[in-house]
Write an enzyme that holds these catalytic residues in place. Structure first.
Site, PDB file in Angstrom:
ATOM      1  N   ARG A  90       0.796  -1.073  -0.152  1.00  0.00           N
ATOM      2  CA  ARG A  90      -0.034  -0.090  -0.016  1.00  0.00           C
ATOM      3  C   ARG A  90       0.819   1.364  -0.015  1.00  0.00           C
ATOM      4  O   ARG A  90       1.809   1.150   0.464  1.00  0.00           O
ATOM      5  CB  ARG A  90      -0.813  -0.088   1.168  1.00  0.00           C
ATOM      6  N   GLU A 103      -2.024   8.030  -4.594  1.00  0.00           N
ATOM      7  CA  GLU A 103      -2.377   7.490  -5.898  1.00  0.00           C
ATOM      8  C   GLU A 103      -3.906   7.969  -6.341  1.00  0.00           C
ATOM      9  O   GLU A 103      -4.578   7.977  -5.594  1.00  0.00           O
ATOM     10  CB  GLU A 103      -2.101   6.116  -5.915  1.00  0.00           C
ATOM     11  N   HIS A 105      -1.102  -0.054  -9.661  1.00  0.00           N
ATOM     12  CA  HIS A 105      -1.695  -0.581  -8.351  1.00  0.00           C
ATOM     13  C   HIS A 105      -2.601  -1.791  -9.154  1.00  0.00           C
ATOM     14  O   HIS A 105      -3.726  -1.930  -9.083  1.00  0.00           O
ATOM     15  CB  HIS A 105      -2.852   0.438  -7.895  1.00  0.00           C
TER      16      HIS A 105
END
Ligand code: GLV
Length: 325
Positions: A242, A271, A289
């Site tokens: 993360r 992000e 991601h």
């Protein structure tokens, strides 16, 4: 006119249509197949009359949203991590929270390995150079990378995903160190030929450090300036966990100064707006991601979330219940 007595639920992102069909057998479904991102301002009215929701990591469920969603009984995340949800606030309002553990471990480990290999062997940097038409012939010292086989891999977070990464590392004859809040039992350590090391020792000894821990206030900037300074100048950092686990500003400074050799990153602070400093660096491999993004796994994740919602609203006990009471 017949009244529709099915509970109302929201699906916040575009999903595979068979999942909408499945949910529609049980619920009055409002879906978002045009995939317009909900903001806190648009999510609140959308949830106001809903009993449940299938949500994604892009949706923030906090005390404010909950206060304005009086009927809500379950929020089912399409992810294993659930740092987008204020779980204590959900528990206080008796809102069940679920996640999707187990179904994405192998796929996320595969992406981890894509980043390890691409970073060590400078694959994306070399490809960009070739595409620019700069390749004018073979040279002995062209794109010298570092070897992955035989190297020491340091795994921070030896849960299901960390263990799936370790299993793959054995095929590369790696020496495996791991750090975990709780040390694994001897049999599990033996199974992965993994040696426990305190985090500082792991950072100092590993050639490749890879992160597989959830994001929480305790893991915020777990890897910051001091931790990066402990790593070898030849070492690589991989983060598929993360954004926020790594201090991105400190990492950019470290990479700019070549104090570590490179980084492979799938997640970023803030992000999708990543720090522009990353884009200027050659010694990073960046992906958006996509850790769990194989078609098979994304299908399993959204189906798991939908099954959690059905179980939550029918029997009151979802299989992947994060905050049971
Ligand atoms: C993805 O980021 C997940 O937590 O499943």
């Amino acid at each position: 006119m017949a009244t529709n007595s099915k509970p109302r639920v929201l699906v916040t992102r575009e999903v595979f249509t068979d999942v909408i069909d499945y949910l529609s057998q049980h619920f009055d479904v409002t879906s978002n197949q045009s995939d317009n991102l909900f903001t806190p301002a648009t999510l609140t009215p959308a949830l106001a009359d809903k009993t449940g929701a299938v949500i994604a990591i892009t949706d923030r469920i906090d005390a404010d949203v909950l206060a304005k969603s009086p009927h809500l009984k379950a929020v089912c995340n399409i992810a294993v991590g659930y740092n987008n949800i204020d779980v204590p606030a959900c528990s206080a309002r008796k809102v069940m929270v679920t996640n999707t553990p187990g179904v994405l471990d192998e796929t996320t480990a595969d992406l981890t390995w894509s980043l390890i290999l691409a970073t060590a062997r400078r694959v994306t940097e070399a490809e960009a150079w070739l595409r620019r038409g700069e390749w004018d012939g073979w040279k002995l010292k062209q794109f010298l990378g570092v070897d992955v086989h035989g190297a020491t891999l340091g795994i921070i977070g030896m849960g299901r995903i960390g263990q799936a990464v370790a299993r793959r590392a054995r095929g590369f004859d790696m020496n495996i160190l791991y750090y975990n809040r709780r040390r694994l039992d001897e049999n599990t350590e033996r199974k992965y030929a993994a040696t426990y090391a305190p985090m500082d020792e792991l950072l100092a000894r590993a050639d490749i450090v890879t992160l597989h821990i959830p994001y929480s206030p305790e893991t915020h900037h777990l890897i910051g300036e001091a931790q990066l300074a402990r790593m070898k100048p030849t070492a690589l950092l991989i983060n598929v966990a993360r954004g926020g686990v790594v201090d991105d500003v400190a990492l950019i400074k470290t990479l700019e100064a070549n104090r570590i050799a490179g980084a492979g990153l799938d997640v970023f602070e803030g992000e999708p707006k990543l720090n522009a400093g990353f884009l200027k660096l050659k010694n990073v491999v960046l992906t958006p991601h996509i850790g769990s993004s194989s078609e098979a796994t994304r299908r399993k994740m959204v189906l798991t979330a939908a099954q959690n919602l059905v179980a939550a609203l029918t029997i009151g006990r979802p299989p992947n219940w994060v905050n049971p009471w």
